[in-house]
Design a protein around this motif. Structure first.
Motif, PDB file in Angstrom:
ATOM      1  N   ARG A   9       0.831  -1.062  -0.011  1.00 25.77           N
ATOM      2  CA  ARG A   9      -0.010  -0.035  -0.059  1.00 25.77           C
ATOM      3  C   ARG A   9       0.891   1.158  -0.005  1.00 25.77           C
ATOM      4  O   ARG A   9       0.485   2.126  -0.880  1.00 25.77           O
ATOM      5  CB  ARG A   9      -0.932   0.011   1.230  1.00 25.77           C
ATOM      6  CG  ARG A   9      -1.714   1.331   1.393  1.00 25.77           C
ATOM      7  CD  ARG A   9      -2.527   1.566   0.085  1.00 25.77           C
ATOM      8  NE  ARG A   9      -3.667   0.718   0.147  1.00 25.77           N
ATOM      9  CZ  ARG A   9      -4.655   0.895   0.777  1.00 25.77           C
ATOM     10  NH1 ARG A   9      -5.271   1.827   1.660  1.00 25.77           N
ATOM     11  NH2 ARG A   9      -5.836  -0.069   0.528  1.00 25.77           N
ATOM     12  N   THR A 282       4.684   6.993  14.579  1.00 26.50           N
ATOM     13  CA  THR A 282       3.232   6.546  15.071  1.00 26.50           C
ATOM     14  C   THR A 282       3.276   5.046  15.066  1.00 26.50           C
ATOM     15  O   THR A 282       2.426   4.252  15.785  1.00 26.50           O
ATOM     16  CB  THR A 282       2.419   7.154  13.738  1.00 26.50           C
ATOM     17  OG1 THR A 282       2.598   8.686  13.890  1.00 26.50           O
ATOM     18  CG2 THR A 282       0.845   7.031  13.957  1.00 26.50           C
TER      19      THR A 282
ATOM     20  N   ASN B  98      -1.282  12.789  13.329  1.00 25.40           N
ATOM     21  CA  ASN B  98      -0.308  11.546  12.944  1.00 25.40           C
ATOM     22  C   ASN B  98      -1.119  10.181  12.387  1.00 25.40           C
ATOM     23  O   ASN B  98      -0.914   9.166  12.477  1.00 25.40           O
ATOM     24  CB  ASN B  98       0.414  10.747  14.284  1.00 25.40           C
ATOM     25  CG  ASN B  98       1.644  11.824  14.527  1.00 25.40           C
ATOM     26  OD1 ASN B  98       1.466  12.985  14.541  1.00 25.40           O
ATOM     27  ND2 ASN B  98       2.689  11.347  15.056  1.00 25.40           N
ATOM     28  N   LEU B 100      -1.893   7.952   9.269  1.00 25.19           N
ATOM     29  CA  LEU B 100      -1.123   7.321   8.136  1.00 25.19           C
ATOM     30  C   LEU B 100      -1.472   7.920   6.884  1.00 25.19           C
ATOM     31  O   LEU B 100      -2.573   7.642   6.598  1.00 25.19           O
ATOM     32  CB  LEU B 100      -1.034   5.645   8.156  1.00 25.19           C
ATOM     33  CG  LEU B 100      -0.472   5.231   9.648  1.00 25.19           C
ATOM     34  CD1 LEU B 100      -0.901   3.772   9.663  1.00 25.19           C
ATOM     35  CD2 LEU B 100       0.905   5.526   9.784  1.00 25.19           C
ATOM     36  N   PRO B 101      -0.700   8.561   5.887  1.00 25.58           N
ATOM     37  CA  PRO B 101      -1.083   9.533   5.051  1.00 25.58           C
ATOM     38  C   PRO B 101      -1.635   8.561   3.677  1.00 25.58           C
ATOM     39  O   PRO B 101      -2.666   9.133   3.120  1.00 25.58           O
ATOM     40  CB  PRO B 101       0.166  10.144   4.432  1.00 25.58           C
ATOM     41  CG  PRO B 101       1.283   9.227   4.883  1.00 25.58           C
ATOM     42  CD  PRO B 101       0.764   8.631   6.386  1.00 25.58           C
ATOM     43  N   VAL B 102      -1.259   7.276   3.697  1.00 24.93           N
ATOM     44  CA  VAL B 102      -1.704   6.556   2.227  1.00 24.93           C
ATOM     45  C   VAL B 102      -3.004   5.906   2.712  1.00 24.93           C
ATOM     46  O   VAL B 102      -3.570   5.170   1.597  1.00 24.93           O
ATOM     47  CB  VAL B 102      -0.545   5.724   1.693  1.00 24.93           C
ATOM     48  CG1 VAL B 102       0.428   6.757   1.238  1.00 24.93           C
ATOM     49  CG2 VAL B 102      -0.220   4.700   2.674  1.00 24.93           C
ATOM     50  N   TYR B 103      -3.447   5.998   3.924  1.00 24.85           N
ATOM     51  CA  TYR B 103      -4.636   4.967   4.340  1.00 24.85           C
ATOM     52  C   TYR B 103      -5.819   6.059   4.270  1.00 24.85           C
ATOM     53  O   TYR B 103      -5.922   7.100   4.488  1.00 24.85           O
ATOM     54  CB  TYR B 103      -4.474   4.412   5.640  1.00 24.85           C
ATOM     55  CG  TYR B 103      -3.220   3.510   5.544  1.00 24.85           C
ATOM     56  CD1 TYR B 103      -2.931   2.594   4.540  1.00 24.85           C
ATOM     57  CD2 TYR B 103      -2.393   3.371   6.569  1.00 24.85           C
ATOM     58  CE1 TYR B 103      -1.913   1.820   4.565  1.00 24.85           C
ATOM     59  CE2 TYR B 103      -1.350   2.784   6.643  1.00 24.85           C
ATOM     60  CZ  TYR B 103      -0.923   1.770   5.457  1.00 24.85           C
ATOM     61  OH  TYR B 103       0.034   0.966   5.673  1.00 24.85           O
ATOM     62  N   GLU B 107      -9.105   2.859   7.113  1.00 26.87           N
ATOM     63  CA  GLU B 107      -7.907   2.140   7.045  1.00 26.87           C
ATOM     64  C   GLU B 107      -6.982   2.458   8.330  1.00 26.87           C
ATOM     65  O   GLU B 107      -6.434   1.734   8.946  1.00 26.87           O
ATOM     66  CB  GLU B 107      -7.052   2.019   5.992  1.00 26.87           C
ATOM     67  CG  GLU B 107      -7.818   1.311   4.877  1.00 26.87           C
ATOM     68  CD  GLU B 107      -7.312   1.691   3.563  1.00 26.87           C
ATOM     69  OE1 GLU B 107      -7.515   0.702   2.541  1.00 26.87           O
ATOM     70  OE2 GLU B 107      -6.637   2.588   2.979  1.00 26.87           O
TER      71      GLU B 107
END
Lengths: 390, 241
Positions: A9, A282, B98, B100-103, B107
């Motif tokens: 992903r 994170t 924070n 998660l940038p691509v989710y 997700e």
């Protein structure tokens, strides 16, 4: 599995950058495969040409024959033993008499080899039938490169001189019956092919030969006394060494090219770790161990290799297939470097070759991806969460 | 030594090397928290609030003293054990969200459950419940860049609470939000605390957050200067924070 899913992903999430990296590596892969295929093709072609035109299925050498020492030629001949004579009579072998001699094209002396062969021999694939003696001038067959070097053409006459067994020199004119174009330099350079019977007669060596070429596929009988059997592997040894030496050079080129692709991955990884510090923090806060984070980043890098293989297969396989069919034109002068090949090289790609290159690049990609992740091990999660490097 | 308190810190000291000198971020801090608290560490920047949160969140270790979280001593945990504790029992909410940038939002919220290997059907329900809780079920397919600051922080809350941890640590959760979003977020957290009995420990110097606290611990230069119970906004009884 989760890490792999995340890695995939993340890689695909970077969009065009992922595909640019994959494209660079795939180019390295395709060029590497093509390059190695070319060497394999050259090796195969050269070996086949040499066997078809010069070595056959092996040779029986008169015991004093040393192809690298012309001074031995005066004595390197003997009457054919009955076992070898039987093979020749059956059309399963061809006898060759090799002597030292000179020619005088345009008034200049040139030392050459005089080689006698039966014009009707069916073993070696070059036009010996062109020197069928018809009672007129002595017919001679020469190679194109030699003809060019000494300025001879079909129909030209040239004076030959050779030494008879008693030590006296004799001479005779020969007519160039045919100028052959051959890929095997060793039947071309500095030599004149004559009808075996005529050469035996000229040298007063009736029924004698220096070597006997066995037809391919014929099981070699035991070498008679005074003769040594040289199999195809022995005869091709020098050629293979030469190809191997050339392939070292190509391997260096391949390593340089592959390194460029790997540099792209290394650079991407270093940049990714720097840019994604907060994300690393994170992940750790959410419950990833450092090992899992390292695995994630390594997998991401390795996935570039996998994408490159897929991309490379998409455009590379058709290109390589076309190239294997159409061949690659041999640059002028290549044959003078000692490799015997046709006018085109047909690259040979084996499954082992392709698989080997794919595996090596995946392995190298993984290692290159792993190296920058050592920084993650030193990264404190508290610093990472604030976007700082430890 | 384990005990029944949610968090117990005794004589906690944290010293950071700073070039050739050292900075003391926490100095002999002794504090304990019970389950269900809605407490905050307040004080100016550099007072040690985040450092305390990091230690009880098992992201850092004290220089001396001891910290027990859910009965586990922080210093004695291996990396793997600490990661497991964070994954199962502690939720984090950060100032900068924070995510998660691509989710997608979905997700992001699903992520801790994937780590816990929660079965797919249960996972889906838990994620949608969490997004419902923060009022973002309709933004499940949005990615972080498509969300406003308030929405991003609500997704972060959903991610922190989706696994129903007993403890949520929030480091300046409203610092990047406007007043309206701050109150919205804080009300969501308060609701979580009341209805799910999730304990909250904040690090903040935002008056809006302080207004919601039921316990306020003031830190100055790494020392606890005040520890007071107070009346949250709108409630009756003790003095407001």
């Amino acid at each position: 599995m989760l890490t792999l899913r995340l890695a995939l992903r993340n890689v695909l999430g970077t969009g065009i950058r992922a595909w640019l990296n994959a494209l660079i590596i795939s180019l390295a892969l395709v060029v590497a495969t093509w390059n190695q295929g070319l060497v394999s093709g050259m090796d195969e072609q050269a070996a086949q040409a040499a066997q078809a035109i010069e070595f056959g299925g092996g040779q029986y050498w008169q015991e004093k024959y040393d192809p690298f020492d012309p001074l031995t030629l005066d004595e390197a001949h003997a009457p054919l033993p009955p076992a070898l004579q039987a093979l020749v009579d059956d059309g399963r072998a061809a006898a060759v008499l090799v002597l030292q001699g000179s020619i005088y094209p345009r008034g200049r002396m040139r030392s050459i080899l005089l080689k006698g062969i039966d014009p009707g021999q069916p073993i070696l694939d070059f036009p010996t039938a062109k020197i069928t003696a018809d009672g007129g001038e002595l017919p001679a067959l020469i190679g194109g490169r030699f003809a060019k070097a000494v300025g001879l053409a079909r129909g030209d006459s040239v004076t030959l001189r050779w030494r008879e067994p008693g030590g006296a020199f004799n001479a005779q004119d020969a007519a160039v019956a045919h100028v052959m174009s051959t890929t095997v330099a060793s039947i071309d350079s500095n030599q004149l092919w004559l009808p075996l019977a005529k050469l035996q007669e000229m040298a007063r060596l009736p029924g004698e030969a220096t070597l006997v070429v066995l037809a391919r596929g014929t099981p070699p009988p035991a070498a008679p006394p005074g003769w040594t059997f040289r199999d195809a592997d022995y005869l091709l040894r020098d050629l293979r060494e030469l190809v191997k030496a050339k392939s070292y050079g190509r391997t260096i080129f391949l390593v340089i090219f592959l390194s460029l692709g790997m540099l792209a991955i290394f650079d991407t990884q270093v940049l990714a770790i720097f840019r994604r510090r907060r994300e690393i923090g994170t992940l750790v806060a959410l419950g990833f161990t450092r090992g899992q984070v390292i695995r994630l980043f390594t997998l991401e890098g390795a996935l570039y290799g996998v994408l490159a293989v897929i991309l490379g297969a998409l455009y590379g396989l058709p290109l390589l297939w076309l190239q294997a069919r159409a061949g690659f034109p041999v640059p002028a002068g290549t044959e003078d470097m000692g490799i015997s090949i046709g006018e085109r090289i047909y690259p040979a790609y084996s499954a082992g070759l392709i698989l080997g290159i794919v595996l090596v690049s995946l392995l190298v990609t993984t290692v290159v991806s792993l190296l920058p992740t050592r920084r993650i091990a030193r990264l404190k999660p508290t610093d990472a969460l604030r976007g700082r490097m430890s | 030594m384990a005990d029944d308190k949610l968090i117990r810190a005794e004589n906690l000291v944290k010293i950071f090397p700073m070039g050739s000198s050292q900075v003391t971020a926490l100095s002999q801090v002794t504090l304990s928290f019970q389950t269900g608290e809605f407490a905050g560490l307040v004080g100016p920047s550099g007072s040690g609030k985040t450092t305390f949160l990091n230690i009880v969140g098992t992201l850092d270790a004290p220089s001396s003293g001891s910290a027990f979280v859910l009965g586990r001593e922080v210093e004695s945990l291996s990396h793997r054990e600490a990661a497991g504790l964070r994954n199962r029992s502690i939720g984090f909410i950060f100032q900068t969200f924070n995510l998660l940038p691509v989710y997608t939002a979905y997700e992001n919220v699903e992520f801790p459950l994937l780590l816990l290997k929660t079965p797919a059907a249960q996972r889906r329900k838990m994620v949608m419940d969490a997004l419902d809780w923060v009022g973002l079920a309709d933004r499940a397919r949005s990615r972080p860049p498509q969300l406003s600051g308030g929405e991003s922080q609500r997704v972060a809350i959903a991610r922190a609470m989706v696994k129903r941890p007993p403890l949520l640590l929030a480091d300046e959760p409203t610092a990047n939000l406007d007043a309206e979003n701050s109150h919205h977020i804080l009300q969501t957290m308060e609701k979580l605390n009341r209805q799910l009995a999730t304990s909250f420990l904040f690090a903040t110097h935002d008056e809006k957050v302080i207004g919601y606290l039921r316990r306020k611990i003031t830190l100055v230069d790494g020392r606890v200067t005040r520890d007071e119970n107070c009346r949250p906004r709108g409630a009756e009884g003790t003095e407001p924070c």
